[in-house]
Design an enzyme around this catalytic site. Sequence first.
Site, mmCIF file in Angstrom:
data_model
loop_
_atom_site.group_PDB
_atom_site.id
_atom_site.type_symbol
_atom_site.label_atom_id
_atom_site.label_comp_id
_atom_site.label_asym_id
_atom_site.label_seq_id
_atom_site.Cartn_x
_atom_site.Cartn_y
_atom_site.Cartn_z
ATOM 1 N N ASP A 88 -31.711 6.332 34.408
ATOM 2 C CA ASP A 88 -32.125 6.981 33.159
ATOM 3 C C ASP A 88 -31.916 5.999 32.005
ATOM 4 O O ASP A 88 -31.336 4.933 32.191
ATOM 5 C CB ASP A 88 -31.318 8.269 32.915
ATOM 6 C CG ASP A 88 -29.855 8.076 33.229
ATOM 7 O OD1 ASP A 88 -29.343 6.976 32.983
ATOM 8 O OD2 ASP A 88 -29.211 9.020 33.715
ATOM 9 N N ASP A 90 -30.403 5.460 28.225
ATOM 10 C CA ASP A 90 -29.530 5.988 27.174
ATOM 11 C C ASP A 90 -29.745 5.199 25.892
ATOM 12 O O ASP A 90 -29.757 3.961 25.904
ATOM 13 C CB ASP A 90 -28.062 5.871 27.593
ATOM 14 C CG ASP A 90 -27.760 6.753 28.796
ATOM 15 O OD1 ASP A 90 -28.413 7.810 28.929
ATOM 16 O OD2 ASP A 90 -26.903 6.381 29.612
ATOM 17 N N ASP A 167 -16.704 1.431 28.934
ATOM 18 C CA ASP A 167 -15.751 1.129 30.001
ATOM 19 C C ASP A 167 -15.773 -0.337 30.451
ATOM 20 O O ASP A 167 -14.788 -1.049 30.321
ATOM 21 C CB ASP A 167 -15.912 2.098 31.187
ATOM 22 C CG ASP A 167 -17.347 2.331 31.614
ATOM 23 O OD1 ASP A 167 -18.250 1.638 31.094
ATOM 24 O OD2 ASP A 167 -17.584 3.197 32.478
HETATM 25 P P1 ATP Z 1 -25.556 5.139 35.968
HETATM 26 O O1 ATP Z 1 -26.497 4.117 36.478
HETATM 27 O O2 ATP Z 1 -24.731 5.759 37.023
HETATM 28 O O3 ATP Z 1 -26.177 6.145 35.023
HETATM 29 P P2 ATP Z 1 -24.215 4.307 33.573
HETATM 30 O O4 ATP Z 1 -23.427 3.069 33.277
HETATM 31 O O5 ATP Z 1 -25.453 4.546 32.777
HETATM 32 O O6 ATP Z 1 -24.503 4.288 35.115
HETATM 33 P P3 ATP Z 1 -23.332 6.801 32.543
HETATM 34 O O7 ATP Z 1 -22.340 7.721 33.094
HETATM 35 O O8 ATP Z 1 -24.756 7.238 32.442
HETATM 36 O O9 ATP Z 1 -23.230 5.490 33.423
HETATM 37 O O10 ATP Z 1 -22.803 6.333 31.134
HETATM 38 C C1 ATP Z 1 -23.573 5.587 30.191
HETATM 39 C C2 ATP Z 1 -22.676 4.587 29.471
HETATM 40 O O11 ATP Z 1 -21.670 5.292 28.731
HETATM 41 C C3 ATP Z 1 -21.891 3.655 30.394
HETATM 42 O O12 ATP Z 1 -22.634 2.528 30.756
HETATM 43 C C4 ATP Z 1 -20.692 3.294 29.529
HETATM 44 O O13 ATP Z 1 -21.019 2.318 28.590
HETATM 45 C C5 ATP Z 1 -20.423 4.595 28.797
HETATM 46 N N1 ATP Z 1 -19.473 5.452 29.527
HETATM 47 C C6 ATP Z 1 -19.768 6.457 30.379
HETATM 48 N N2 ATP Z 1 -18.662 7.030 30.864
HETATM 49 C C7 ATP Z 1 -17.623 6.383 30.304
HETATM 50 C C8 ATP Z 1 -16.215 6.509 30.390
HETATM 51 N N3 ATP Z 1 -15.649 7.420 31.183
HETATM 52 N N4 ATP Z 1 -15.463 5.661 29.641
HETATM 53 C C9 ATP Z 1 -16.035 4.741 28.835
HETATM 54 N N5 ATP Z 1 -17.343 4.567 28.718
HETATM 55 C C10 ATP Z 1 -18.161 5.370 29.429
HETATM 56 MG MG MG Z 2 -26.718 6.290 32.847
#
Ligand code: ATP
Ligand code: MG
Length: 468
Positions: A88, A90, A167
Site C-alpha cells: 500500500d 502511505d 522504527d
Molecule cells: P508493510 O509493507 O508491511 O506495509 P510498512 O513499513 O509500510 O510495511 P506499516 O505498518 O504500514 O509498515 O507502517 C508504515 C510506516 O509507519 C513504517 O514504515 C514506519 O515508518 C512507521 N511505523 C509503523 N509502525 C511503527 C511502529 N510500531 N513504530 C514506529 N514506526 C512505525
Molecule cells: Mg505499509
Amino acid sequence: MILQLKNRQGIKTILNFFKKIINPASNEAEPDATPVVKIYARSEHSISRSQISENALKVLYRLQKSGFQAYLVGGCVRDLLLGREPKDFDVVTDADPEQIRKVFRNCRIIGRRFRLAHVHFGREIIEVATFRGAGEAQSDKQVLNKEGRLLRDNVYGTIEEDVWRRDFTVNALYYNIKDFSVVDYTGGMDDHKTGTLRLIGDPETRFREDPVRMLRAVRFAVKLGFNLDPDCEKAIHDLAELLYGIPAARLYDEALKLFLSGYALQTFEMLRHYGLFQILFPDTESSLSVEEDGFPKLFLIKALENSDNRIAEGKTVTAYFLLAAFLWEPVAIRAKEKVAKGMAESMAYQEAATEVISRQSSSTSLPRHITMSMREVWTLQPKFNMRVGSRPSRLLAHPRFRAAYDFLLLRAETGGADPELAAWWGRYQDADETEQRKMTRPPRGAQNGRVRRKRTYRKKAATQDKGI
Ligand code: ATP
Ligand code: MG
C-alpha cells in the site's frame, strides 16, 4: 547529493553536526537536534512515478496544490527502492487531519492512538498521516505507561521530528512529490544498500516504547532478506518478554501479518530463535518439545511451507487454517489424554479444542468466526476414520470438508495419519455415486453382525412395547 545544515539551535546544532561527521554510523535518535539530511535527487535513486499508484499520486499532487508538503513514506518507499510492488502507499504531510479532510471529499478520519486520514478511491485506500511531533512526554497528547510504552500519541510536528518516531532507518525514507527526490535523515539509503535492518536510535528505548517493533524487525528481516543490526538483535534477546504487555488483539493482528505474508516458515524459525514465538503461541512451543515415537514434529513445518507455496502460486490462504495448524499438536495431545481416560473420541476433541482456544486467546485474541472454523477443521479429523455407511457422504457434504481434508493430507504426509486413509478419501471424492456406495459398504461379516444386532434390538423393543 546535497548536505543541508539548518542553523536553528546554535552551538548544539554545530556540535551534533560534527558528531555525525566524526561518527556517521551513529544513529542515536536525537529528536531535539537539527538532523543532517541527505537528499537524493531523482537521478540518484531508482523510484519512478510509473511504479506509484495513480491514486497515491493524486493525493500527493492535490496536497501540494493546496499548499501543503506531501511525501510518500515507509514501506512503499522501501519496497519501491527494491523494485518490489508495495502493499500500500502511505502519504505524510504537514496538513493536520482537519485540513486533510477539507482537501479530500472522499476522506475519513480514523485512529485513536494516532489520528490519521483515509482517502478512499473505490477499493484502494491511501493513508494520509500528519507529521508526528517529538512531543512532551506526560503532556495530555502523549501518554507513556510505567514501562515506557507509548499509549496515546497525538502530537503533530515537522518532517524533522517525524523521522525520529519511525522504527527502522529503511522505513524512514521520504519521497518528495515536489522534486521527486528521496529525503534521508537516518542513513536509510546506506542501510538499504547493505541490506541492514537498523532501529533509529537506541534499540532498548525504542523496543520499550513499542515492543511490537521486535515482531516487525523479524517480519521485515525475513521479507526483505535483510540482516538485523547486531545491537537490535541483542536487544530482542534481552527484551522479548516485554511483548507480554501488549494487548492480545494487537498481537493477533501482528501474528496474521507475520504468517500470511508468504514467508511463514522462515518467520517461524526466526521468531523461535529470538524467543518471541513462545510468547505468541505458548502451547504450540511446548508441544513442539514433546517428541512422539522419536519423530520430530513436522506437521507445522509442512503446513507453513505449504502455505508459503500457495501464496507464491497466487492461491489464497486462510487465517483459520494456519491457526488450526499452529494449535493442532496441543489439541491432539490433550484429546489423546482424554481418550486414554475413557472419553469418547469426538467429545475429547471438542473439549480439547475449547481448552486450547481459551488458553490461546490470552496470548493472541482469536475472533469468533475464526475459532468456529478452526474447531470444525479439528473435530472433523477423527471423523475421517469412519468409512462405512452414510457417514462418508455426510462428511463430504460438510462445508468445511475441503479444509479438513487438506489438513488430513498434511497429517498423513508428516506421520500423523495413515497415508492409506488419506488416499482412500482422495479416491472417494473422485468416485461416482455407485462407486462411492461400494466403497462405504461394510465388510461382509460386519454387515451380518450389524443387521442381526439391529433385529434383536427391534424384537426386544417390540416385546417391551407389549408390556411383556
Ligand atoms: P508493510 O509493507 O508491511 O506495509 P510498512 O513499513 O509500510 O510495511 P506499516 O505498518 O504500514 O509498515 O507502517 C508504515 C510506516 O509507519 C513504517 O514504515 C514506519 O515508518 C512507521 N511505523 C509503523 N509502525 C511503527 C511502529 N510500531 N513504530 C514506529 N514506526 C512505525
Ligand atoms: Mg505499509
